[in-house]
Every structure is written in C-alpha cells, then in structure tokens.
Design an enzyme around this catalytic site. Structure first.
Site, PDB file in Angstrom:
ATOM      1  N   CYS A 112       0.146  -1.238  -0.131  1.00 21.24           N
ATOM      2  CA  CYS A 112      -0.173  -0.017  -0.612  1.00 21.24           C
ATOM      3  C   CYS A 112       1.166   0.922  -0.027  1.00 21.24           C
ATOM      4  CB  CYS A 112      -0.966   0.251   1.229  1.00 21.24           C
ATOM      5  SG  CYS A 112      -1.599  -1.506   1.216  1.00 21.24           S
ATOM      6  N   HIS A 252      -3.096   7.060   2.126  1.00 21.42           N
ATOM      7  CA  HIS A 252      -3.758   5.805   1.917  1.00 21.42           C
ATOM      8  C   HIS A 252      -5.080   5.606   3.232  1.00 21.42           C
ATOM      9  CE1 HIS A 252      -4.213   1.536   1.179  1.00 21.42           C
ATOM     10  NE2 HIS A 252      -3.530   1.040   2.547  1.00 21.42           N
ATOM     11  N   ASN A 282     -10.559   0.046   0.272  1.00 17.54           N
ATOM     12  CA  ASN A 282      -8.570  -0.007   0.736  1.00 17.54           C
ATOM     13  C   ASN A 282      -8.151  -0.722  -1.174  1.00 17.54           C
ATOM     14  OD1 ASN A 282      -6.484  -0.569   0.698  1.00 17.54           O
ATOM     15  ND2 ASN A 282      -5.579  -1.022   2.633  1.00 17.54           N
TER      16      ASN A 282
HETATM   17  N1  ACO Z   1     -18.511  -8.819  10.368  1.00 16.01           N
HETATM   18  C1  ACO Z   1     -18.915  -9.128  11.680  1.00 16.01           C
HETATM   19  N2  ACO Z   1     -18.146  -9.505  12.295  1.00 16.01           N
HETATM   20  C2  ACO Z   1     -16.879  -9.641  11.746  1.00 16.01           C
HETATM   21  C3  ACO Z   1     -15.932  -9.360  10.663  1.00 16.01           C
HETATM   22  C4  ACO Z   1     -16.940  -8.624   9.719  1.00 16.01           C
HETATM   23  N3  ACO Z   1     -16.768  -8.211   8.034  1.00 16.01           N
HETATM   24  N4  ACO Z   1     -14.656  -8.936  10.962  1.00 16.01           N
HETATM   25  C5  ACO Z   1     -15.025  -9.194  12.046  1.00 16.01           C
HETATM   26  N5  ACO Z   1     -15.159  -9.913  12.552  1.00 16.01           N
HETATM   27  C6  ACO Z   1     -15.825 -10.116  14.073  1.00 16.01           C
HETATM   28  C7  ACO Z   1     -14.618 -10.976  14.487  1.00 16.01           C
HETATM   29  O1  ACO Z   1     -14.835 -12.022  14.087  1.00 16.01           O
HETATM   30  C8  ACO Z   1     -14.869 -10.812  15.683  1.00 16.01           C
HETATM   31  O2  ACO Z   1     -15.930 -11.198  16.918  1.00 16.01           O
HETATM   32  P1  ACO Z   1     -15.610 -11.656  18.295  1.00 16.01           P
HETATM   33  O3  ACO Z   1     -14.800 -10.744  19.027  1.00 16.01           O
HETATM   34  O4  ACO Z   1     -16.703 -12.841  18.338  1.00 16.01           O
HETATM   35  O5  ACO Z   1     -14.693 -12.658  18.094  1.00 16.01           O
HETATM   36  C9  ACO Z   1     -15.468  -9.269  16.463  1.00 16.01           C
HETATM   37  O6  ACO Z   1     -15.942  -8.525  14.911  1.00 16.01           O
HETATM   38  C10 ACO Z   1     -13.778  -8.055  16.550  1.00 16.01           C
HETATM   39  O7  ACO Z   1     -12.879  -8.450  15.610  1.00 16.01           O
HETATM   40  P2  ACO Z   1     -11.964  -7.705  15.822  1.00 16.01           P
HETATM   41  O8  ACO Z   1     -10.631  -7.946  14.347  1.00 16.01           O
HETATM   42  O9  ACO Z   1     -10.913  -7.179  16.882  1.00 16.01           O
HETATM   43  O10 ACO Z   1     -12.090  -6.202  14.418  1.00 16.01           O
HETATM   44  P3  ACO Z   1     -11.591  -4.861  14.694  1.00 16.01           P
HETATM   45  O11 ACO Z   1     -12.347  -4.008  15.685  1.00 16.01           O
HETATM   46  O12 ACO Z   1     -10.307  -4.638  14.858  1.00 16.01           O
HETATM   47  O13 ACO Z   1     -11.878  -4.239  13.211  1.00 16.01           O
HETATM   48  C11 ACO Z   1     -10.263  -4.646  11.027  1.00 16.01           C
HETATM   49  C12 ACO Z   1     -11.756  -5.157  12.408  1.00 16.01           C
HETATM   50  C13 ACO Z   1     -11.818  -3.726  10.534  1.00 16.01           C
HETATM   51  C14 ACO Z   1      -9.947  -4.990  10.216  1.00 16.01           C
HETATM   52  C15 ACO Z   1      -9.144  -3.542  11.563  1.00 16.01           C
HETATM   53  O14 ACO Z   1      -8.774  -4.580  12.661  1.00 16.01           O
HETATM   54  C16 ACO Z   1      -8.812  -2.983  11.307  1.00 16.01           C
HETATM   55  O15 ACO Z   1      -8.702  -1.249  10.283  1.00 16.01           O
HETATM   56  N6  ACO Z   1      -6.943  -2.796  11.281  1.00 16.01           N
HETATM   57  C17 ACO Z   1      -6.167  -2.784   9.841  1.00 16.01           C
HETATM   58  C18 ACO Z   1      -6.169  -3.122   8.859  1.00 16.01           C
HETATM   59  C19 ACO Z   1      -5.990  -2.521   7.422  1.00 16.01           C
HETATM   60  O16 ACO Z   1      -5.778  -0.983   7.399  1.00 16.01           O
HETATM   61  N7  ACO Z   1      -5.180  -3.018   6.818  1.00 16.01           N
HETATM   62  C20 ACO Z   1      -5.043  -1.739   5.583  1.00 16.01           C
HETATM   63  C21 ACO Z   1      -3.786  -1.756   5.953  1.00 16.01           C
HETATM   64  S1  ACO Z   1      -2.404  -2.171   5.095  1.00 16.01           S
HETATM   65  C22 ACO Z   1      -2.844  -2.319   3.024  1.00 16.01           C
HETATM   66  O17 ACO Z   1      -3.462  -1.735   3.330  1.00 16.01           O
HETATM   67  C23 ACO Z   1      -2.882  -4.032   2.918  1.00 16.01           C
END
Ligand code: ACO
Length: 325
Positions: A112, A252, A282
């Site tokens: 990214c 980004h 993204n």
């Molecule tokens: N729908 C519903 N529930 C979901 C989903 C979904 N799509 N995805 C995860 N969950 C659930 C999980 O299973 C978890 O359930 P549990 O509590 O029963 O175990 C709960 O939601 C919380 O999951 P987390 O992973 O803790 O959620 P978080 O608030 O961290 O959000 C996310 C996840 C959106 C991926 C976040 O961590 C994030 O944005 N991270 C950065 C990712 C990023 O920026 N990546 C790109 C950068 S690098 C690149 O671009 C290649």
C-alpha cells in the site's frame, strides 16, 4: 537544484459497484459492522476489466491533464502486487498500449506504500537529471488475492488504479521532501504466500493450496496509527513546515478510524484529511493516487496548496511526501 513536479493525475475504476449489503448476502457480516469499523460503504470490483485496462485509463487521463505525449515519457514505474501476469511486467505492457516507446519500464512492489515509493523513485531520477517525464502508477486487482470466505479481510479491499505524470518543475513548486521506511521484522502481520518451488533439484515443498492475503488486523492498525503520524511529523520538521501550513492530507484509505486517529495524534483538523474510502474501500497501491486525482479534479486540492501524501502497508512499509501543488 532540479525539482520534480506532478503535472497531471488520473484514475481508472472498474464499473461494478459492490455494496456492504451485497457482501452480507454471502458472508456473516452487515452494512452496520463494516461502516462502523472501517468507514467503507462500497467498493469497485473488476468483474470484467484487467489491471492493464484500469491503468491505461488512469495513465491516459494523467497524460491528457499534463499535456504530455506518450513519446515524451522516458520512464514508467508501476507499483502493484497484483499485475495481470508476472511477465511481461505491468509497466512494459503499459508502454506497449500507450506507445511510450522511449520509456524505461519497471514495476515496484511495496504494497500500500507502493505509489509513494514509486513517486519518490521518479523524483530521484528527475532530480538527478536522468529523466524528464515519468509516468507513475499504483494499480491493484486485490479481489483476486482475497479469501472471499474470510470476513475479516475481504470486506476491506477494492480494485482500481491511479496515475501521475511527473516532470521538471519550472519554479519552487513540486515535491519538496519524502520520508520512506520499512520494518521487515513485522512483515508477517500482512502477508500473501508465494508459489511453492518445484524443480528436479529440490524436494517438493508442501505449499498452501490457495494463496490469499493474511492479515492480523489489529497489529496493522497499531502500526498505522503510530507510524503514519510519526512519518508525517518527521517530514514536516525536516522541511521547516507545520501542520497549520498543510492544506490537505491524502492518506492511504485503509480505515476511517486510522485516519481519525492520525488526525488526532497530529493535532490536525479532520476536515483537512481527504476521504473517499466509503466509495472505493482499500485499493492498496492505488488508493493515494485515486484520492489525489479526486482531490484535484473536485477542486479540493488547488494549485499552490501544500499537501501531504502518505501510504502504509505490507512489508511493513510506509512513506510520506510533502508536495507544493
Ligand atoms: N463482520 C462482522 N463481524 C466481523 C467482521 C465482519 N466483516 N470481521 C470481523 N468480525 C468480528 C470478529 O470475528 C470479532 O468477533 P469476536 O469478538 O466474536 O471474536 C469482532 O468482529 C471484532 O474483531 P476485530 O478483529 O477485533 O475487529 P477490529 O475492530 O479490530 O476491526 C479491522 C477489524 C477492521 C480489520 C481493523 O482491525 C482494521 O482496520 N485493521 C487495520 C487493517 C488495515 O488497515 N489494513 C490495511 C492496511 S495494509 C494494506 O492496505 C494492505
């Protein structure tokens, strides 16, 4: 000193719009969860386009806006993880379709952050007098490397391409400074397995059956919210500029919460941050140039504005740039 300048920008997006509700039809997720946790409402998915087609569209728009002809380009740098094929490289395929016969072409892989790394490379070639007009692209068809049964990753990403033509600045405007960095020790938090090696001289490796992006979301989140503000602060300090001097931050587009957190840590008003992830998700290397192009064409980014571009992602890698438009 010769200074490099962005002369024109463009973007190419697939036609097919996929909403959060569309995803909820085959995944255990919801529009509310995706919007609240990420800020994404829909994304574009390449249901029929190739990456080359998306990049060609972006490139032609950037060339039109800059008034630069294909034959004038002496370099094409394409940042991507998802070229249609490893050989020939994406940039050489673009050279062919554009008729940019005088260009040296190479692809660059920095996830990214790829567009920022490619733009910095173009800047270096121009500053050193080794190139005069460079076409820089960030393009991805991430939908082909997603596990569409994994709701924690596939909901985040989208397909698209963005481009910029970079040339020699005639005045003080242009790319003022850049800050790039990498942390390979943390690479496993965002990974994509490669093909297993198969040859008569090496025992067969047991490779993964399918090759999809693996992401430890919270680790990537923590990395982004600390590294992005640190990189921007360093960039501004070294350039003798302050947050107040910056007209627009083009980060980004990974997650709205990451951008809000960066704004807070930088003590910068959120209104100064360009946001379009709600429509595209993204798009990895494409997200910064798509946002930059939208910012320019919508009038949000104007001639003379001081802007910060910043990318972060797999590697781990990050890069920020200060540009006087
Ligand atoms: N729908 C519903 N529930 C979901 C989903 C979904 N799509 N995805 C995860 N969950 C659930 C999980 O299973 C978890 O359930 P549990 O509590 O029963 O175990 C709960 O939601 C919380 O999951 P987390 O992973 O803790 O959620 P978080 O608030 O961290 O959000 C996310 C996840 C959106 C991926 C976040 O961590 C994030 O944005 N991270 C950065 C990712 C990023 O920026 N990546 C790109 C950068 S690098 C690149 O671009 C290649």
């Amino acid at each position: 000193m010769i200074r490099a300048k962005i002369l024109g920008t463009g973007r190419g997006l697939p036609e097919r719009v996929v909403t959060n509700d569309d995803l909820a039809e085959f995944l255990d997720t919801s529009d509310t969860w995706i919007r609240e946790r990420t800020g994404i409402c829909q994304r574009r998915i390449a249901a029929k386009e190739t990456l080359l087609e998306l990049c060609e569209e972006a490139a032609r728009q950037a060339m039109d806006q800059s008034g630069v002809e294909a034959g004038e380009l002496d370099m094409i740098i394409a940042a991507t993880l998802t070229a249609d094929h490893p050989l020939p490289n994406l940039s050489s395929s673009l050279q062919r379709v554009l008729g940019a016969d005088n260009a040296v072409c190479f692809d660059l892989s920095a996830a990214c952050s790829g567009f920022i790394f490619a733009l910095t490379t173009a800047q270096m070639y121009i500053q050193s007098g080794h190139a005069k007009k460079v076409l820089v692209l960030g393009g991805e068809i991430l939908s082909k490397i997603m596990d569409w049964t994994d709701r924690s990753t596939c909901i985040l990403f989208g397909d698209g391409a963005g481009a910029a033509v970079v040339g020699v600045s005639e005045n003080e405007q242009g790319i003022l400074a850049a800050d790039l960095g990498s942390n390979g020790k943390k690479g496993s938090v965002l990974s994509l397995p490669g093909r297993p090696v198969e040859n008569p001289f090496r025992p067969a490796e047991k490779g993964p059956e399918k090759c999809y992006v693996h992401m430890e979301g919270q680790e990537v989140f923590k990395f982004a919210v600390s590294q992005v503000p640190a990189s921007i602060r360093k960039l501004l300090e070294e350039s003798g500029k302050s947050i107040a001097d910056v007209d627009c931050f083009v980060l980004h587009q990974a997650n709205l919460r990451i951008i809000r957190s960066a704004a807070k840590r930088l003590k910068a008003p959120e209104e100064k941050f360009f946001i379009n992830m709600e429509r595209y998700g993204n798009t990895s290397a494409a997200s910064v140039p798509i946002a930059l192009d939208e910012g320019i064409r919508s009038g949000r980014i104007k001639k003379g504005d001081l802007i910060v571009l910043s990318g972060f992602g797999g590697g781990l890698t990050w890069g920020s740039m200060l540009v006087q438009m």
